[in-house]
Design a protein around this motif. Structure first.
Motif, short mmCIF file in Angstrom:
data_model
loop_
_atom_site.label_atom_id
_atom_site.label_comp_id
_atom_site.label_asym_id
_atom_site.label_seq_id
_atom_site.Cartn_x
_atom_site.Cartn_y
_atom_site.Cartn_z
N GLU A 346 0.83 -1.20 0.00
CA GLU A 346 0.00 0.00 0.00
C GLU A 346 0.86 1.26 0.00
N LYS A 347 1.94 1.25 0.80
CA LYS A 347 2.82 2.40 0.83
C LYS A 347 3.59 2.53 -0.49
N VAL A 348 4.03 1.41 -1.03
CA VAL A 348 4.73 1.45 -2.31
C VAL A 348 3.84 2.07 -3.38
N GLN A 349 2.57 1.64 -3.41
CA GLN A 349 1.65 2.17 -4.40
C GLN A 349 1.46 3.67 -4.22
N ARG A 350 1.30 4.12 -2.98
CA ARG A 350 1.09 5.55 -2.74
C ARG A 350 2.30 6.36 -3.18
N ILE A 351 3.50 5.88 -2.86
CA ILE A 351 4.72 6.58 -3.24
C ILE A 351 4.84 6.69 -4.76
N LEU A 352 4.60 5.58 -5.45
CA LEU A 352 4.74 5.60 -6.90
C LEU A 352 3.66 6.44 -7.56
N GLU A 353 2.48 6.48 -6.99
CA GLU A 353 1.42 7.34 -7.53
C GLU A 353 1.80 8.82 -7.37
N ILE A 354 2.42 9.15 -6.23
CA ILE A 354 2.86 10.52 -6.03
C ILE A 354 3.93 10.89 -7.06
N MET A 355 4.92 10.02 -7.22
CA MET A 355 5.96 10.29 -8.22
C MET A 355 5.35 10.46 -9.59
N ASP A 356 4.43 9.57 -9.92
CA ASP A 356 3.80 9.59 -11.23
C ASP A 356 3.06 10.90 -11.47
N TYR A 357 2.39 11.38 -10.46
CA TYR A 357 1.63 12.63 -10.58
C TYR A 357 2.56 13.81 -10.89
N PHE A 358 3.75 13.80 -10.29
CA PHE A 358 4.68 14.92 -10.45
C PHE A 358 5.43 14.88 -11.77
N ARG A 359 5.23 13.82 -12.58
CA ARG A 359 6.05 13.62 -13.78
C ARG A 359 5.32 13.94 -15.07
N GLU A 360 4.22 14.61 -15.03
CA GLU A 360 3.48 14.93 -16.26
C GLU A 360 4.07 16.15 -16.94
N PHE A 361 4.39 16.02 -18.21
CA PHE A 361 4.99 17.12 -18.95
C PHE A 361 3.97 18.23 -19.19
N THR A 362 4.39 19.46 -18.97
CA THR A 362 3.56 20.62 -19.24
C THR A 362 4.16 21.41 -20.39
N PRO A 363 3.49 21.50 -21.54
CA PRO A 363 4.02 22.27 -22.67
C PRO A 363 4.28 23.72 -22.28
N ALA A 364 5.18 24.36 -23.00
CA ALA A 364 5.59 25.72 -22.67
C ALA A 364 4.43 26.69 -22.60
N ASP A 365 3.45 26.55 -23.53
CA ASP A 365 2.36 27.52 -23.56
C ASP A 365 1.31 27.27 -22.49
N GLN A 366 1.48 26.22 -21.70
CA GLN A 366 0.54 25.93 -20.62
C GLN A 366 1.14 26.17 -19.24
N ARG A 367 2.30 26.75 -19.19
CA ARG A 367 2.98 26.98 -17.91
C ARG A 367 2.55 28.33 -17.33
N ASN A 368 1.34 28.32 -16.79
CA ASN A 368 0.77 29.53 -16.21
C ASN A 368 -0.36 29.13 -15.26
N ALA A 369 -0.98 30.11 -14.65
CA ALA A 369 -1.99 29.84 -13.63
C ALA A 369 -3.27 29.23 -14.20
N LYS A 370 -3.49 29.30 -15.51
CA LYS A 370 -4.66 28.68 -16.09
C LYS A 370 -4.59 27.16 -16.00
N ASN A 371 -3.39 26.65 -15.94
CA ASN A 371 -3.18 25.21 -15.75
C ASN A 371 -3.11 24.96 -14.25
N GLU A 372 -4.22 24.45 -13.70
CA GLU A 372 -4.32 24.32 -12.25
C GLU A 372 -3.24 23.44 -11.66
N LYS A 373 -2.91 22.36 -12.37
CA LYS A 373 -1.88 21.46 -11.85
C LYS A 373 -0.51 22.14 -11.85
#
Length: 522
Positions: A346-373
């Motif tokens: 359960e802890k392994v899954q939570r850790i890997l889900e957290i890492m996975d969430y932080f690894r999504e690429f954001t294109p240059a034109d979406q790097r602003n407050a309109k992109n909530e993530k």
């Protein structure tokens, strides 16, 4: 230089890393950002996290960012961060104590990584690699680099394999002197000498230098993989480091420039940062920088040389007809999980889900407050960053307190070199944009060569190469400045082999063969 030292120097962007770098792909569970992942309904899990950081101030354990992470992922996040330049020592002490945190950060694979993995300190991750979308774009050669006895022990974070320092030339000097872009070392020698002796800045003074160079032959002008290490093969068909004919030509070239005064007479005791200062002062014609890098101070250079135009110096065609750039490892920084989590899925899954969430690429034109993530990862506009001309700029004094991305890396795999576009958009001056546009265009069309030591993990290479490389640098330096005859090249190679070079070469090549490693042009 060692791979670790090289990449550490290349990443001089440091504090702004998560603002300008990239992150790649999110898993189905973590995609629901507002609900904090698939395990949000489960019990709160405590996660200890120990890693290095380039952030300044160093992120602390009790901050707004930590609270945000806790709330989003239903965890009790307990981070401990240490500046990367002192981290290795602290990590060794932590590992020796036996009280290993749930998550451990490392910069690159090294001898300690190999040793601790073999000792069973880390959790094998092979069974998880196809369960998270952000893991899937990772190239097979990167996973291969992280393997010990066939097992993957780390989650790597993206650093473009085409990145890193590239040779830069003052194109305005070329144009003023009526010189073409050099395509080989003989042409480059003529250019470097002209840059030194023909007053390319037009101030009537003898105050320019053709080629920048610093102690330990840093950065060596190896303008094609052939002229560097681990490209040529010996008579037995084995890849060899920088002791072949290509490397010999580079040393001969530098020796000629030294005699002509086209590199500084005191280069062998000059720190590379001092060369950057001279380049920024408009006094060096050929040096190095990377897209998005900040060791060239474009504002200062533009003030000192208002007509400056910078261009990447294209790779030279090798005698075998190949032409391109050397590939970096394709990753920088990684996280490992403690082996004690083997019975806590359960802890392994939570850790890997957290890492996975932080690894999504954001294109240059979406790097602003309109992109909530993106806004959340970077601490919200106005608190963790500010927008200037459409570009997010870290608020350095606040970022470590408010930005979750200051705690957990946000670099994932960017598709189709999209991360390079971020550097163009992030340019802060016309000169910087001009250089970033030119170097990005060049890199997008460049072939890359993956060397054997980037494709396999050799324990002997990891433990002996720093000493062996220093020996080669010292002896080559003597040849360049005339303290050792160039005719001693073969003797130097024999000395290198006797110091352990032969064993390293044999092991690297055996590993390439045994692992069917995909080295060469990619």
């Amino acid at each position: 230089m060692t791979m670790k030292r090289s990449v550490s120097v290349l990443l001089s962007l440091a504090v702004a890393g998560s603002m300008t770098a990239c992150s790649g792909g999110a898993n189905p569970g973590a995609a629901d950002a507002g609900k904090g992942g698939a395990d949000a309904k489960n019990k709160k899990i405590t996660i200890t996290w120990f890693s290095g950081t380039w952030e300044n101030p160093v992120p602390g354990p009790d901050s707004e960012a930590v609270k945000a992470i806790n709330e989003k992922f239903n965890v009790d996040f307990k981070p401990q961060y240490v500046p990367w330049d002192t981290y290795d020592e602290k990590l060794s002490v932590t590992m020796a104590s036996g009280d290993i945190p749930d998550v451990i950060g490392m910069e690159l694979v090294d001898a300690n990584y190999m040793k601790w993995a073999k000792q069973g300190a880390f959790l094998p991750l092979n069974d998880y690699l196809d369960k998270y979308n952000s893991f899937k774009p990772v190239p097979s050669n990167v996973w291969d680099m992280l393997k010990v006895n066939g097992k993957v022990y780390a989650v790597p974070y993206f650093f473009n394999a085409k990145g890193g320092k590239k040779p830069v030339i003052r194109k305005d000097w070329l144009d003023k002197l009526g010189l073409p872009m050099p395509t080989n070392y003989e042409e480059l020698k003529k250019v470097a000498i002209a840059f030194t002796k023909q007053d390319p800045d037009g101030n009537g003074k003898d105050d320019t230098i053709g080629l920048g160079l610093a102690k330990n032959i840093y950065y060596s002008p190896t303008f094609s993989p052939y002229y560097g290490a681990w490209y040529e093969k010996d008579k037995n068909g084995q890849y060899i480091p920088d002791i072949g004919e290509g490397s010999k030509e580079v040393v001969r070239f530098l020796s000629d420039l030294y005699k002509e005064g086209a590199i500084k007479k005191d280069w062998a005791v000059t720190n590379y940062n001092d060369v950057f200062k001279a380049f920024n002062a408009g006094k060096v014609g050929i040096w190095y920088e990377e897209p998005g890098g900040n060791l060239i101070n474009y504002k200062t250079l533009a003030e000192n040389a208002p007509n400056a135009v910078l261009a990447p110096l294209p790779a030279f065609k090798a005698p075998d007809g190949t032409q391109g750039i050397r590939s970096l490892a394709g990753y920088y920084k990684m996280y490992l999980l403690s082996a004690k989590l083997k019975n806590d899925p359960e802890k392994v899954q939570r850790i890997l889900e957290i890492m996975d969430y932080f690894r999504e690429f954001t294109p240059a034109d979406q790097r602003n407050a309109k992109n909530e993530k993106y806004d959340w990862l970077n601490g919200k506009e106005g608190k963790g960053y500010k927008m200037e001309d459409g570009v997010p700029i870290p608020i350095k004094e606040n970022r470590s307190n408010v930005a979750p991305g200051a705690y957990i890396n946000t670099e994932g795999w960017a598709p189709n070199d999209q991360d390079l576009e971020v550097f163009i958009k992030g340019s802060k001056s016309p000169l910087e944009r001009q250089f970033n546009e030119s170097v990005v265009a060049y890199l997008k069309t460049s072939k890359i060569y993956l060397s054997p030591v980037m494709a396999v993990q050799s324990p002997l290479y990891n433990t002996k190469w720093t000493e062996l490389s220093q020996f080669l640098n010292d002896e080559k330096t003597k040849m360049i400045v005339g303290q050792r005859p160039f005719a001693d090249w073969d003797k130097m190679v024999d000395e290198f082999m006797a110091k352990g070079g032969k064993e390293v070469i044999d092991e690297v090549n055996k590993l390439v063969k045994d692992n069917n490693a995909k080295v060469g042009w990619q």
